[in-house]
Design an enzyme around this catalytic site. Structure first.
Site, short mmCIF file in Angstrom:
data_model
loop_
_atom_site.label_atom_id
_atom_site.label_comp_id
_atom_site.label_asym_id
_atom_site.label_seq_id
_atom_site.Cartn_x
_atom_site.Cartn_y
_atom_site.Cartn_z
N PRO A 233 0.85 -1.20 0.00
CA PRO A 233 0.00 0.00 0.00
C PRO A 233 0.88 1.25 0.00
O PRO A 233 1.58 1.52 0.97
CB PRO A 233 -0.81 -0.13 1.30
CG PRO A 233 -0.12 -1.14 2.13
CD PRO A 233 0.78 -1.96 1.26
N ASP A 411 5.99 2.09 1.92
CA ASP A 411 5.06 0.99 2.15
C ASP A 411 4.38 1.25 3.50
O ASP A 411 5.02 1.16 4.55
CB ASP A 411 5.86 -0.33 2.17
CG ASP A 411 4.99 -1.56 2.30
OD1 ASP A 411 3.85 -1.43 2.78
OD2 ASP A 411 5.48 -2.66 1.94
N HIS A 412 3.10 1.54 3.45
CA HIS A 412 2.40 1.95 4.67
C HIS A 412 2.21 0.80 5.66
O HIS A 412 1.80 1.00 6.79
CB HIS A 412 1.05 2.57 4.29
CG HIS A 412 0.58 3.62 5.25
ND1 HIS A 412 1.21 3.89 6.45
CD2 HIS A 412 -0.48 4.48 5.20
CE1 HIS A 412 0.56 4.85 7.09
NE2 HIS A 412 -0.46 5.22 6.35
N ARG A 413 2.50 -0.43 5.22
CA ARG A 413 2.45 -1.55 6.18
C ARG A 413 3.61 -1.43 7.16
O ARG A 413 3.56 -1.97 8.26
CB ARG A 413 2.57 -2.90 5.44
CG ARG A 413 1.40 -3.21 4.53
CD ARG A 413 1.66 -4.46 3.72
NE ARG A 413 2.87 -4.33 2.89
CZ ARG A 413 3.38 -5.32 2.17
NH1 ARG A 413 2.81 -6.51 2.17
NH2 ARG A 413 4.47 -5.12 1.44
N VAL A 415 5.88 1.69 7.25
CA VAL A 415 6.22 3.07 7.62
C VAL A 415 4.95 3.85 7.92
O VAL A 415 4.00 3.84 7.12
CB VAL A 415 6.99 3.76 6.46
CG1 VAL A 415 7.29 5.21 6.79
CG2 VAL A 415 8.28 3.01 6.14
#
Ligand code: CAO
Length: 439
Positions: A233, A411-413, A415
């Site tokens: 994501p 990568d929002h998973r 960061v």
């Protein structure tokens, strides 16, 4: 009860057509317009409907027979409603003329292009509308098409008909089966993203085209980019760095660098600044373990850079950026870029990256959203610097400054948004003060 012979009606200009399917059995009770058999010309297949309701007593044709207008199909016993007759052939012909002319001019379904192989029949077979549009209220398909679908285990409710009135034809079922077979498979009960198939469009219908094969690099990088795009994501954080002093310093050093045979590029400074930020925010120097349970933190600092080549995009990696000075980094950048353009990169030149920089600044553009080079967790996009009027608090006036646009995709998973903003703020501060960068 009286019996009556059923004959093949007017089939237009066709001398003869083949019987490809018998849809009735002796003893069947049939209604007006029920399909009795399917015939096929070299252009299309059509169902021949019952002219009355009644009970089938004899069948006079078999699959493979050639029939023409007036051929005897069956003998049947008329029942009470037998006085109702099928639509007049002239009416049927007119309807079919309208339908077939539409087939040749426009697709009727906005989602499915009619397959190129579908040909309208030149002269329509005189069959009733009910043979074209099935009695099934959900999906419109002839009995032979239904049988074809049944044999393949296809549920017609999922198939989009491309013929007039959304009628489903054999090609629609073939296209549906192909698209189902092409869907990505996974053993995780479909939690992975499975896009629907791209429509197969014949572009030559709209103008002339030429076909060129994709390069090997484009095929490989395309598959990787697609996987990365749908797996991680992405969030992209934008910022601007004031590189006025940095550029002045770089230019002042350029001659000295050239004496050593090195081109001192902005990218070399960017690499140094990124590694400084990676050290301060170690989550950016990590990867998710393949089982998704852990974060693997890296104690080395290798930075990749997207390099545009005539064959497509490659990402060579500069190793141990932390321990190298700017000239060493610039030297590596020059060597790797040359190798990339001469197609001399080795696999190991493109392995072991922790973070990637994609610089389009030499080309143009104000901002873009780069795709993360997974399993890395972030990538920095660099756009073209430009002189901007920046307000100076001390002198209370606007001053012309060289501003560099930055786009950090992460990568929002892994960061959080706050860390994303901290990372670009750190970068901005390093790039704005060349002393900090070189310390
Ligand atoms: N703003 C303004 N000008 C810039 C700049 C920036 N951010 N970055 C570089 N430039 C200028 C340089 O000053 C130089 O100008 P001069 O020739 O007048 O000195 C010119 O652009 C070329 O710069 P460079 O030689 O330093 O090359 P680079 O470091 O910009 O780029 C490389 C090297 C390999 C990154 C580049 O050639 C490349 O391939 N870029 C494309 C990357 C890419 O395709 N990314 C997309 C990936 S996602 O699809």
């Amino acid at each position: 009860m009286a019996t009556e012979e059923i004959l093949i009606p007017d089939i237009g200009d066709f001398d003869s057509v083949d019987v490809i399917e018998i849809l009735i059995n002796i003893g069947d009770s049939i209604n007006l317009d029920d399909p009795m058999l399917t015939v096929e010309s070299d252009k299309a297949s059509m169902d021949i409907p019952a002219p009355h309701s009644g009970i089938i007593k004899e069948i006079k044709v078999k699959v493979g027979d050639k029939v023409k207008q007036g051929s005897l199909i069956a003998v049947f016993e008329k029942t009470q409603n037998s006085n109702k007759t099928s639509k007049k052939e002239s009416t049927i012909k007119k309807e079919l003329d309208d339908i077939t002319s539409k087939v040749s001019l426009e697709p009727t379904s906005p989602v499915a292009e009619p397959p190129a192989t579908i040909q309208p029949i030149k002269k329509p077979l005189p069959v009733s509308e009910s043979a074209l549009v099935t009695t099934d209220k959900i999906s419109h398909a002839s009995p032979s098409v239904r049988k074809f679908a049944r044999n393949l285990g296809v549920n017609l409710n999922f198939v989009i008909g491309s013929a007039p009135k959304n009628r489903i034809i054999i090609e629609d079922i073939e296209a549906y089966v192909k698209s189902e077979l092409n869907k990505p498979r996974s053993d995780d009960m479909g939690t992975h993203f499975a896009p629907i198939a791209m429509p197969d469009i014949d572009f030559t219908k709209f103008g002339s085209t030429e076909t060129k094969p994709l390069s090997k690099i484009k095929k490989i990088s395309g598959a990787n980019l697609h996987r990365n795009w749908v797996t991680a994501p992405h969030v992209t954080q934008f910022d601007d760095a004031d590189i006025t002093d940095l550029e002045a310093f770089r230019k002042s050093m350029q001659k000295e660098a050239e004496k050593k045979g090195v081109k001192l590029t902005l990218l070399a400074f960017m690499m140094k600044a990124c590694v400084n930020a990676l050290k301060s925010y170690p989550v950016f120097n990590s990867s998710i373990s393949p089982d998704g349970e852990n974060l693997i933190m890296k104690n080395y600092y290798n930075v990749g850079f997207a390099c545009d080549t005539p064959d497509g995009l490659v990402v060579p990696v500069v190793r141990d950026v932390l321990t190298k000075d700017i000239l060493d980094i610039a030297q590596d950048l020059g060597d790797l870029s040359n190798k990339a353009r001469e197609r001399k990169l080795k696999v190991e030149d493109m392995q072991g990256g922790c973070f990637t920089i994609s610089s389009l600044g030499g080309i143009g553009g104000t901002k873009f959203t780069p795709i993360i080079n997974c399993p890395e967790v972030a990538i920095l996009g660099v756009s073209k610097s430009s002189i901007q009027p920046i307000y100076n608090k001390e002198s209370k006036e606007f001053k012309p400054r060289l501003i560099l646009p930055l786009s950090l995709s992460y990568d929002h998973r892994v960061v959080d948004g706050a860390d994303g903003a901290r990372f670009t703020t750190h970068l901005r501060s390093m790039l704005s003060d060349v002393r900090k960068l070189l310390l």
